[in-house]
Design an enzyme around this catalytic site. Structure first.
Site, PDB file in Angstrom:
ATOM      1  N   HIS A 208       3.603  -2.758 -21.461  1.00  0.00           N
ATOM      2  CA  HIS A 208       4.486  -2.739 -20.527  1.00  0.00           C
ATOM      3  C   HIS A 208       5.872  -3.315 -21.057  1.00  0.00           C
ATOM      4  O   HIS A 208       6.919  -2.911 -20.282  1.00  0.00           O
ATOM      5  CB  HIS A 208       3.875  -3.275 -19.095  1.00  0.00           C
ATOM      6  CG  HIS A 208       3.042  -2.180 -18.412  1.00  0.00           C
ATOM      7  ND1 HIS A 208       1.879  -2.010 -18.748  1.00  0.00           N
ATOM      8  CD2 HIS A 208       3.627  -1.190 -17.594  1.00  0.00           C
ATOM      9  CE1 HIS A 208       1.687  -0.893 -18.092  1.00  0.00           C
ATOM     10  NE2 HIS A 208       2.417  -0.392 -17.253  1.00  0.00           N
ATOM     11  N   ARG A 315       5.409   2.092 -10.121  1.00  0.00           N
ATOM     12  CA  ARG A 315       4.582   0.886 -10.464  1.00  0.00           C
ATOM     13  C   ARG A 315       4.824  -0.412  -9.511  1.00  0.00           C
ATOM     14  O   ARG A 315       6.045  -1.100  -9.554  1.00  0.00           O
ATOM     15  CB  ARG A 315       4.807   0.631 -11.913  1.00  0.00           C
ATOM     16  CG  ARG A 315       4.224   1.497 -12.626  1.00  0.00           C
ATOM     17  CD  ARG A 315       4.365   0.909 -14.136  1.00  0.00           C
ATOM     18  NE  ARG A 315       3.790   1.787 -15.143  1.00  0.00           N
ATOM     19  CZ  ARG A 315       4.063   2.556 -16.001  1.00  0.00           C
ATOM     20  NH1 ARG A 315       5.332   2.884 -15.991  1.00  0.00           N
ATOM     21  NH2 ARG A 315       3.574   3.333 -16.942  1.00  0.00           N
ATOM     22  N   ARG A 351       2.201   3.837  -6.487  1.00  0.00           N
ATOM     23  CA  ARG A 351       0.693   3.377  -6.884  1.00  0.00           C
ATOM     24  C   ARG A 351       0.365   1.878  -6.433  1.00  0.00           C
ATOM     25  O   ARG A 351       1.196   1.147  -6.199  1.00  0.00           O
ATOM     26  CB  ARG A 351       0.608   3.461  -8.469  1.00  0.00           C
ATOM     27  CG  ARG A 351      -0.616   3.169  -8.963  1.00  0.00           C
ATOM     28  CD  ARG A 351      -0.570   3.318 -10.490  1.00  0.00           C
ATOM     29  NE  ARG A 351       0.041   2.181 -11.221  1.00  0.00           N
ATOM     30  CZ  ARG A 351       0.055   1.980 -12.334  1.00  0.00           C
ATOM     31  NH1 ARG A 351      -0.017   3.112 -13.089  1.00  0.00           N
ATOM     32  NH2 ARG A 351       0.909   1.145 -12.932  1.00  0.00           N
ATOM     33  N   GLU A 453      -7.426   7.534 -15.862  1.00  0.00           N
ATOM     34  CA  GLU A 453      -6.860   6.731 -17.186  1.00  0.00           C
ATOM     35  C   GLU A 453      -8.215   6.041 -17.779  1.00  0.00           C
ATOM     36  O   GLU A 453      -8.120   5.059 -18.579  1.00  0.00           O
ATOM     37  CB  GLU A 453      -5.883   5.737 -16.617  1.00  0.00           C
ATOM     38  CG  GLU A 453      -6.040   5.105 -15.545  1.00  0.00           C
ATOM     39  CD  GLU A 453      -5.003   4.131 -15.073  1.00  0.00           C
ATOM     40  OE1 GLU A 453      -3.924   4.156 -15.927  1.00  0.00           O
ATOM     41  OE2 GLU A 453      -4.947   3.483 -14.029  1.00  0.00           O
ATOM     42  N   ASN A 476      -1.782   6.237 -21.406  1.00  0.00           N
ATOM     43  CA  ASN A 476      -1.702   5.110 -22.030  1.00  0.00           C
ATOM     44  C   ASN A 476      -3.048   4.378 -21.998  1.00  0.00           C
ATOM     45  O   ASN A 476      -3.365   3.913 -23.180  1.00  0.00           O
ATOM     46  CB  ASN A 476      -0.416   4.026 -21.190  1.00  0.00           C
ATOM     47  CG  ASN A 476       0.895   4.526 -20.984  1.00  0.00           C
ATOM     48  OD1 ASN A 476       1.160   5.688 -21.882  1.00  0.00           O
ATOM     49  ND2 ASN A 476       1.487   3.983 -20.100  1.00  0.00           N
ATOM     50  N   ASP A 477      -3.389   4.261 -20.771  1.00  0.00           N
ATOM     51  CA  ASP A 477      -4.829   3.468 -20.692  1.00  0.00           C
ATOM     52  C   ASP A 477      -5.924   4.542 -21.251  1.00  0.00           C
ATOM     53  O   ASP A 477      -6.934   3.991 -21.813  1.00  0.00           O
ATOM     54  CB  ASP A 477      -5.104   3.194 -19.259  1.00  0.00           C
ATOM     55  CG  ASP A 477      -4.301   1.758 -18.863  1.00  0.00           C
ATOM     56  OD1 ASP A 477      -4.350   0.954 -19.893  1.00  0.00           O
ATOM     57  OD2 ASP A 477      -3.676   1.541 -17.813  1.00  0.00           O
ATOM     58  N   ARG A 487      -3.395  -1.520 -26.280  1.00  0.00           N
ATOM     59  CA  ARG A 487      -1.899  -0.795 -26.452  1.00  0.00           C
ATOM     60  C   ARG A 487      -0.838  -1.817 -26.498  1.00  0.00           C
ATOM     61  O   ARG A 487       0.329  -1.380 -26.755  1.00  0.00           O
ATOM     62  CB  ARG A 487      -1.738  -0.139 -25.032  1.00  0.00           C
ATOM     63  CG  ARG A 487      -2.133  -0.883 -23.695  1.00  0.00           C
ATOM     64  CD  ARG A 487      -1.998  -0.052 -22.344  1.00  0.00           C
ATOM     65  NE  ARG A 487      -0.720   0.146 -21.985  1.00  0.00           N
ATOM     66  CZ  ARG A 487      -0.514   0.540 -20.566  1.00  0.00           C
ATOM     67  NH1 ARG A 487      -1.508   0.985 -19.747  1.00  0.00           N
ATOM     68  NH2 ARG A 487       0.509   0.825 -20.193  1.00  0.00           N
ATOM     69  N   CYS A 524       1.462  11.122 -16.261  1.00  0.00           N
ATOM     70  CA  CYS A 524       2.542  10.095 -16.110  1.00  0.00           C
ATOM     71  C   CYS A 524       2.593   8.828 -17.207  1.00  0.00           C
ATOM     72  O   CYS A 524       3.191   7.851 -17.058  1.00  0.00           O
ATOM     73  CB  CYS A 524       2.660   9.551 -14.783  1.00  0.00           C
ATOM     74  SG  CYS A 524       1.102   8.822 -14.473  1.00  0.00           S
TER      75      CYS A 524
HETATM   76  C1  PEP Z   1      -1.000   4.754 -17.937  1.00  0.00           C
HETATM   77  O1  PEP Z   1      -2.118   4.136 -18.270  1.00  0.00           O
HETATM   78  O2  PEP Z   1      -0.880   5.778 -18.536  1.00  0.00           O
HETATM   79  C2  PEP Z   1       0.032   4.579 -16.980  1.00  0.00           C
HETATM   80  C3  PEP Z   1       0.758   5.544 -16.482  1.00  0.00           C
HETATM   81  O3  PEP Z   1      -0.268   3.561 -16.017  1.00  0.00           O
HETATM   82  P1  PEP Z   1       0.256   2.159 -16.711  1.00  0.00           P
HETATM   83  O4  PEP Z   1       1.072   2.290 -18.171  1.00  0.00           O
HETATM   84  O5  PEP Z   1       1.172   1.315 -15.848  1.00  0.00           O
HETATM   85  O6  PEP Z   1      -0.979   1.255 -16.884  1.00  0.00           O
HETATM   86 MG    MG Z   2      -2.468   2.544 -16.772  1.00  0.00          MG
END
Ligand code: PEP
Ligand code: MG
Length: 594
Positions: A208, A315, A351, A453, A476-477, A487, A524
């Site tokens: 993040h 977020r 979210r 995710e 991402n997750d 990550r 996303c």
């Molecule tokens: C993801 O995991 O791809 C996502 C969009 O959520 P975050 O990056 O906030 O975990």
């Molecule tokens: Mg995520």
């Protein structure tokens, strides 16, 4: 004061070039400001006898945290070769030794008990005394040891006083922040009007901190081994976020080369800005919806400027960062209402809270415990369903904000149908209570969606599609959990790859499940904002992409060049491959051809 050690740095005509992960593009030159390099002011107070044991435990926890921090830096240094890496390794070994041996730690504890003193004051007093004794010696080796004692002591004090919450308002405009590590909460405190960019020793490209740097438009390089030890506050530093380079004391030649590159980047953004009101339509006439991810309320300006057709992911973690208490319903409602009104009739996908893992906040520390694997622990929806009042407050605020414009509710880290059903019950009851209070809420109730995710959620997408109104695929997750790669961890960043066939199959399966159930599906995660992946995602059937607004124009430009039929054929060819290297090569070929 810093030691002279550098790692992964090449010396070139008086300048030093460090390599790392370029996580947020752009080039910036400015004075370095070393985080944590200043003097720390600590409070001094006496404790009653009954509280001393707890205070000693607090001190021991801070020491344990310091050991983990140094251990992490050390294992990173070990992955590099050469004399400088070796030197840094020795230095960190010495720090670790001090954090294990009894001379400093035992002396601090004795002082605490003897003087009934709080931990941070005892550490400061002890390092003051040791430094004074060493400084009076003739031997330069021993004088250097005094500095090490001081560095170790200050690390413990920072852990005790949680100095990481300090802001950046006092920095000279255009400063480049250099730190061992910067958390997402730290990044939330950075004002791009004041901070030029940042670079750190630790951190991965999909964490993040990196995502927030991109959304703030701050050039950033993470995972630069030895940087913090090899630079001083006030050094002139150039951060090249596009190529993952940090150059300390750049030569005039280097600066003029970079000036030209910066001009080219500025020219490109001017031409991209012209696309604001152009529809994202493929060459064969298919519309794609491009939406913005918001990390902080201030991203709204950029979202509107980019021509985003709504917010695909808000977020809400920002409301819980950098504070010790929890925001109440009224405060959350006001924040959300501002964003909903700011989007002027475009849908905002809100979210519910996704803390846990790397996204820890102090305001929720007490609720979360200290799990060994926080990313697999009480994160996101699991926390909300355990602390129901947290969820109720948030849903109330969202429903009330929904009276001011269209919203959707998105649930993070869903792994099964039962979780969605539980949330639905809470949502219905919250709506009933608000209506009974005579409060205006969204009518009808907003669509309820699930983040896809977790690999298990992707594999159960058919079942989930029966109980939710939409899917948002969080690549991402999804990549992290499918490949078991953190990550935000720079040591395994080279293994993190959304083009792994397993990840692509899970995306494909989720999209097809949504299409079968006739519910909307968007992507996303960070993949959505990288034009390299656009043709593949469209080819897999995705028509909704949500990304950081700063990346949106580049994706739109890519879409205008894509022929959807060709992209679909190409995606099928990609899905026949077993090797991510081959997939990347196929994708490059396609992207060059269209
Ligand atoms: C993801 O995991 O791809 C996502 C969009 O959520 P975050 O990056 O906030 O975990
Ligand atoms: Mg995520």
């Amino acid at each position: 004061m810093k030691t002279e050690t550098t790692v992964s740095a090449r010396e070139e005509a008086g300048e030093q070039v460090f390599e790392g992960l370029g996580v947020s593009s752009g080039i910036i030159v400015g004075p370095a400001h070393l985080r944590d390099s200043g003097e720390i002011q600590v409070l001094e107070y006496r404790l009653p006898q009954a509280k001393l044991d707890d205070e000693v435990v607090r001190f021991q926890d801070a020491v344990e945290k310091a050991r983990r921090q140094v251990g992490k830096l050390k294992s990173k240094a070990e992955s590099y070769h050469g004399a400088a890496a070796e030197e840094l390794g020795y230095l960190l070994d010495a720090h670790l030794q001090m954090l294990k041996s009894n001379s400093l730690l035992g002396a601090v504890e004795r002082r605490m008990r003897g003087e009934m003193l709080n931990a941070e004051a005892a550490v400061m007093a002890e390092i003051g005394e040791i430094s004074k004794n060493f400084a009076e010696m003739d031997d330069s080796y021993l004088r250097a040891r005094a500095q090490e004692v001081r560095e170790v002591g200050l690390r413990i004090v920072r852990n005790l006083t949680k100095t990481e919450y300090g802001g950046f308002e006092h920095l000279a405009p255009g400063s480049i922040v250099i730190a061992e590590e910067i958390t997402p909460a730290d990044t939330a405190l950075m004002d791009p009007k004041r901070i030029g960019g940042f670079a750190t020793d630790l951190g991965g490209a999909e964490g993040h901190t990196a995502i927030m740097a991109r959304s703030l438009g701050l050039p950033a390089v993470l995972g630069v081994t030895g940087l913090f030890a090899g630079i001083k506050t006030g050094d002139r530093v150039l951060v090249d976020g596009s190529n993952g380079r940090v150059i300390v004391n750049p030569t005039d030649k280097r600066l003029s080369d970079y000036k030209l590159r910066r001009k080219a980047i500025e020219q490109e953004s001017r031409s991209l800005a012209l696309l604001r009101d152009v529809d994202a339509t493929t060459r064969d006439g298919r519309n794609v919806s491009l939406q913005a991810n918001l990390e902080l309320p201030r991203d709204l300006v950029q979202a509107v400027a980019s021509g985003a057709q709504g917010v695909g992911l808000l977020r809400t973690e920002f409301m819980f960062m950098n504070r010790e208490d929890l925001p109440d319903e009224e405060e959350q409602y006001e924040s959300l209402r501002t964003i909903v009104e700011g989007m002027d009739g475009q849908t905002v996908t809100i979210r519910t809270l996704d803390v846990g893992g790397e996204k820890l906040t102090s305001s929720l520390g007490g609720h979360m415990g200290s799990a060994l694997n926080p990313a697999l622990g009480l994160r996101a929806i699991r926390l909300s369903l355990k602390e129901i009042s947290l969820l109720e407050t948030q849903l109330s605020a969202i429903l009330r904000a929904g009276a001011h414009g269209p919203v959707r509710i998105l649930l993070p880290m869903i792994s099964n149908v039962g979780e969605v059903k539980e949330v639905k019950k809470v949502l219905t009851s919250v709506a009933r209570k608000l209506t009974a209070r005579g409060v205006d809420i969204a009518d009808p109730l907003p669509p309820l969606g699930a983040m896809i995710e977790i690999p298990g959620a992707a594999l159960a997408a058919d079942a989930l599609a029966q109980v939710v109104d939409f899917f948002a695929i969080g690549t991402n997750d999804l990549t992290m959990y499918t490949l078991a790669i953190d990550r935000s961890e720079e040591q395994v960043a080279h293994l993190y790859n959304p083009l792994h066939p397993a990840v692509l199959r899970l995306i494909q399966f989720s999209v097809e499940a949504a299409l079968r159930a006739r519910i909307p599906v968007s992507v996303c995660g960070e993949m959505a904002g990288d034009p390299k992946y656009t043709a593949l995602l469209l080819g897999l059937g995705v028509r909704d992409l949500s990304m950081s607004a700063t990346g949106l124009p580049r994706v739109k430009k890519r879409i205008l060049k894509i022929d959807l039929r060709a992209a679909s054929h190409h995606a099928m060819a990609v899905m026949d491959q077993h090797d991510s290297g081959r997939i990347a090569a196929l994708l490059d070929d396609f992207n060059e051809g269209y």
